[in-house]
Design a protein around this motif. Structure first.
Motif, short mmCIF file in Angstrom:
data_model
loop_
_atom_site.label_atom_id
_atom_site.label_comp_id
_atom_site.label_asym_id
_atom_site.label_seq_id
_atom_site.Cartn_x
_atom_site.Cartn_y
_atom_site.Cartn_z
N MET A 148 0.85 -1.17 0.00
CA MET A 148 0.00 0.00 0.00
C MET A 148 0.89 1.23 0.00
O MET A 148 1.89 1.28 0.70
N ASN A 149 0.50 2.22 -0.76
CA ASN A 149 1.21 3.49 -0.78
C ASN A 149 0.72 4.38 0.35
O ASN A 149 -0.44 4.28 0.77
N HIS A 150 1.57 5.26 0.81
CA HIS A 150 1.22 6.20 1.86
C HIS A 150 1.47 7.61 1.36
O HIS A 150 2.44 7.86 0.65
#
Length: 82
Positions: A1-3
């Motif tokens: 997942m990207n943040h």
């Protein structure tokens, strides 16, 4: 997942308690922001989740039987002599 760590965006999203759809100028869905549940609220959900049966609620929504208004129910109830 990207943040994504952006203070301005975080400030703009901070007040939301329900999911928010991100759309472009034409209304096409780009994504959805789902806010995290605060720990105190999560604890309440966990404590009382046995009271609410989601599957029963979904079945009730699918039920197409005609219901009665409160007035109709009370009239029937009083007609029974109770």
């Amino acid at each position: 997942m990207n943040h994504l760590a952006d203070d301005e965006l975080r400030a703009r999203l901070a007040g939301f308690e329900e999911p928010v759809d991100f759309v472009d100028a034409n209304g096409r869905l780009l994504g959805r922001f789902i806010p995290a549940v605060p720990k105190d609220q999560a604890a309440l959900h966990e404590r009382y989740k046995h009271v609410f049966d989601l599957e029963a609620a979904e079945r009730a929504l699918q039920n197409k039987a005609k219901g009665r208004t409160i007035r109709e129910f009370l009239e029937h109830f009083h007609a029974q002599g109770k």
